[in-house]
Motif scaffolding. Sequence first.
Motif, PDB file in Angstrom:
ATOM      1  N   ASN A  28       0.847  -1.181   0.000  1.00 11.47           N
ATOM      2  CA  ASN A  28       0.000   0.000   0.000  1.00 11.47           C
ATOM      3  C   ASN A  28       0.889   1.239   0.000  1.00 11.47           C
ATOM      4  O   ASN A  28       2.112   1.136  -0.122  1.00 11.47           O
ATOM      5  CB  ASN A  28      -0.956  -0.011   1.205  1.00 11.47           C
ATOM      6  N   ILE A  29       0.292   2.407   0.144  1.00 15.08           N
ATOM      7  CA  ILE A  29       1.045   3.647   0.008  1.00 15.08           C
ATOM      8  C   ILE A  29       2.172   3.748   1.024  1.00 15.08           C
ATOM      9  O   ILE A  29       3.198   4.407   0.767  1.00 15.08           O
ATOM     10  CB  ILE A  29       0.090   4.864   0.114  1.00 15.08           C
ATOM     11  N   PHE A  30       2.047   3.084   2.160  1.00 15.09           N
ATOM     12  CA  PHE A  30       3.080   3.189   3.191  1.00 15.09           C
ATOM     13  C   PHE A  30       4.340   2.396   2.840  1.00 15.09           C
ATOM     14  O   PHE A  30       5.382   2.578   3.471  1.00 15.09           O
ATOM     15  CB  PHE A  30       2.533   2.733   4.542  1.00 15.09           C
ATOM     16  N   HIS A  31       4.263   1.529   1.837  1.00 14.73           N
ATOM     17  CA  HIS A  31       5.448   0.825   1.348  1.00 14.73           C
ATOM     18  C   HIS A  31       6.140   1.599   0.225  1.00 14.73           C
ATOM     19  O   HIS A  31       7.263   1.253  -0.158  1.00 14.73           O
ATOM     20  CB  HIS A  31       5.069  -0.563   0.818  1.00 14.73           C
ATOM     21  N   HIS A  32       5.476   2.589  -0.311  1.00 10.38           N
ATOM     22  CA  HIS A  32       6.008   3.350  -1.439  1.00 10.38           C
ATOM     23  C   HIS A  32       7.158   4.247  -0.968  1.00 10.38           C
ATOM     24  O   HIS A  32       7.105   4.848   0.099  1.00 10.38           O
ATOM     25  CB  HIS A  32       4.896   4.196  -2.058  1.00 10.38           C
ATOM     26  N   GLY A  62      11.000  -8.106   2.684  1.00  9.75           N
ATOM     27  CA  GLY A  62      11.622  -6.917   3.252  1.00  9.75           C
ATOM     28  C   GLY A  62      10.622  -6.045   3.979  1.00  9.75           C
ATOM     29  O   GLY A  62       9.405  -6.208   3.845  1.00  9.75           O
ATOM     30  N   ILE A  63      11.167  -5.114   4.758  1.00  8.08           N
ATOM     31  CA  ILE A  63      10.332  -4.170   5.500  1.00  8.08           C
ATOM     32  C   ILE A  63      11.054  -2.829   5.564  1.00  8.08           C
ATOM     33  O   ILE A  63      12.237  -2.772   5.892  1.00  8.08           O
ATOM     34  CB  ILE A  63      10.010  -4.709   6.914  1.00  8.08           C
ATOM     35  N   PRO A  64      10.380  -1.726   5.221  1.00 10.44           N
ATOM     36  CA  PRO A  64      11.017  -0.404   5.310  1.00 10.44           C
ATOM     37  C   PRO A  64      11.153   0.032   6.762  1.00 10.44           C
ATOM     38  O   PRO A  64      10.292  -0.260   7.595  1.00 10.44           O
ATOM     39  CB  PRO A  64      10.062   0.506   4.535  1.00 10.44           C
ATOM     40  N   MET A  65      12.221   0.738   7.054  1.00 15.42           N
ATOM     41  CA  MET A  65      12.533   1.170   8.412  1.00 15.42           C
ATOM     42  C   MET A  65      12.994   2.624   8.403  1.00 15.42           C
ATOM     43  O   MET A  65      13.389   3.167   7.375  1.00 15.42           O
ATOM     44  CB  MET A  65      13.665   0.322   8.998  1.00 15.42           C
ATOM     45  N   PRO A  88       5.552  -6.372   6.749  1.00 12.34           N
ATOM     46  CA  PRO A  88       6.595  -6.832   5.827  1.00 12.34           C
ATOM     47  C   PRO A  88       5.975  -7.363   4.535  1.00 12.34           C
ATOM     48  O   PRO A  88       4.861  -7.909   4.543  1.00 12.34           O
ATOM     49  CB  PRO A  88       7.286  -7.960   6.600  1.00 12.34           C
ATOM     50  N   LEU A  89       6.693  -7.212   3.449  1.00  6.58           N
ATOM     51  CA  LEU A  89       6.270  -7.781   2.172  1.00  6.58           C
ATOM     52  C   LEU A  89       7.117  -9.010   1.879  1.00  6.58           C
ATOM     53  O   LEU A  89       8.316  -9.022   2.153  1.00  6.58           O
ATOM     54  CB  LEU A  89       6.423  -6.748   1.052  1.00  6.58           C
ATOM     55  N   HIS A  90       6.504 -10.033   1.319  1.00  3.46           N
ATOM     56  CA  HIS A  90       7.235 -11.275   1.048  1.00  3.46           C
ATOM     57  C   HIS A  90       6.570 -11.997  -0.115  1.00  3.46           C
ATOM     58  O   HIS A  90       5.428 -11.696  -0.485  1.00  3.46           O
ATOM     59  CB  HIS A  90       7.231 -12.172   2.289  1.00  3.46           C
ATOM     60  N   ASP A  91       7.291 -12.937  -0.690  1.00  4.79           N
ATOM     61  CA  ASP A  91       6.732 -13.705  -1.802  1.00  4.79           C
ATOM     62  C   ASP A  91       6.329 -15.118  -1.408  1.00  4.79           C
ATOM     63  O   ASP A  91       5.857 -15.883  -2.239  1.00  4.79           O
ATOM     64  CB  ASP A  91       7.693 -13.726  -2.994  1.00  4.79           C
ATOM     65  N   SER A  92       6.531 -15.492  -0.127  1.00  3.83           N
ATOM     66  CA  SER A  92       6.125 -16.810   0.341  1.00  3.83           C
ATOM     67  C   SER A  92       6.191 -16.844   1.861  1.00  3.83           C
ATOM     68  O   SER A  92       6.808 -15.978   2.495  1.00  3.83           O
ATOM     69  CB  SER A  92       7.045 -17.900  -0.234  1.00  3.83           C
ATOM     70  N   ALA A  93       5.583 -17.866   2.437  1.00  6.42           N
ATOM     71  CA  ALA A  93       5.658 -18.035   3.889  1.00  6.42           C
ATOM     72  C   ALA A  93       7.086 -18.302   4.342  1.00  6.42           C
ATOM     73  O   ALA A  93       7.502 -17.876   5.429  1.00  6.42           O
ATOM     74  CB  ALA A  93       4.736 -19.180   4.319  1.00  6.42           C
TER      75      ALA A  93
END
Length: 346
Positions: A28-32, A62-65, A88-93
Amino acid sequence: MIKPWEQVFLDPAGEPWVEFVSARSTANIFHHSAWTNLIAECYDYRPFVVAVQDGDGAVRAGIPMMETGSRLRGRHWTSLPFTDHCAPLHDSAVSSGRLTDSLVVLSDDSNTPPMGLRCNLPPRAAIQTYSHHVLHTVQLAQDSDGVFRRFQPMHRRNVRTSEKKGVRIEWGRGHEDLDAFYRLHLETRRRQGVPIQPRRFFDLLGSNLIDKGLGFVLLAYKDEQCLAAAVFLHWQRTLTYKFGASAADGLSLRPNNLLFWTAIRWGCENGYDVFDMGRTDLANTGLRAFKSGWGADEVPLTYSHLPPRTEGSAVGHLMPAVNAVISHSPLWVCRATGELLYKYVE
């Protein structure tokens, strides 16, 4: 040679992270990077991304910090300051678990400051979770009339009442529209007794997001009086309500109901799947009921700390006194307090 599941630090505006985020429909916008840059530039924080890569060097999670710091609180890593949630965003568990493990390892390093994450991480002994807020989201659809029918009858009546009483909605994407919002926002924050964001924040909001087509302002007018205004941000599949303000003497005309319906209808017509109404304190039952009345799903909003936290913010203990001063003072006090203290109240 890159090791599989290697933990790395990335630039939020760099190509590897931007490409990964852009491919995630759950972002969402908070990851941009535009949101990250706004917070970093306004408050002089250091932005970065904690990520894990596979053996080919591709980002898998990954996760923005932000690294924040003050004499009152010391150094902290936060994901993200002044942000309701940032999972966090990820492509799998598997990659999600690897990222969580890398955060735990980082937190064990004596050079790593305490981490406060606006998300519910997978359970680990080193992670403390808590929930003091809820999140409301409305599921959108192409059939906006069908979405409207899911609203509680009172909300539907209030939308129609606002229209019948001559309230009109104006769309804003220029800096003069943000100025109009800011003036009303300042009055609202003074009435609530809380500091307003620095004026520079809204200037950067305009240049970093609204000018780039990532947001807009809606203003509700009756004749020439601005009764209410709100800032909405949007990216990927999510339309996000971020800020709202209203004039106390105009609430009987239900301008906020018409504002929200206008935004929701726009989201439906433009292919968005979710309307994020933001976080609400558990104790604020009135606002929770208002948001739920739009057919919203209410879920606990869980945050995480590494390592477990044992004490609260020193600034937080001062806020009741600050609230009392602001609510009984001229507007300039609310603005000056925000310029001086706002970066410390999170």
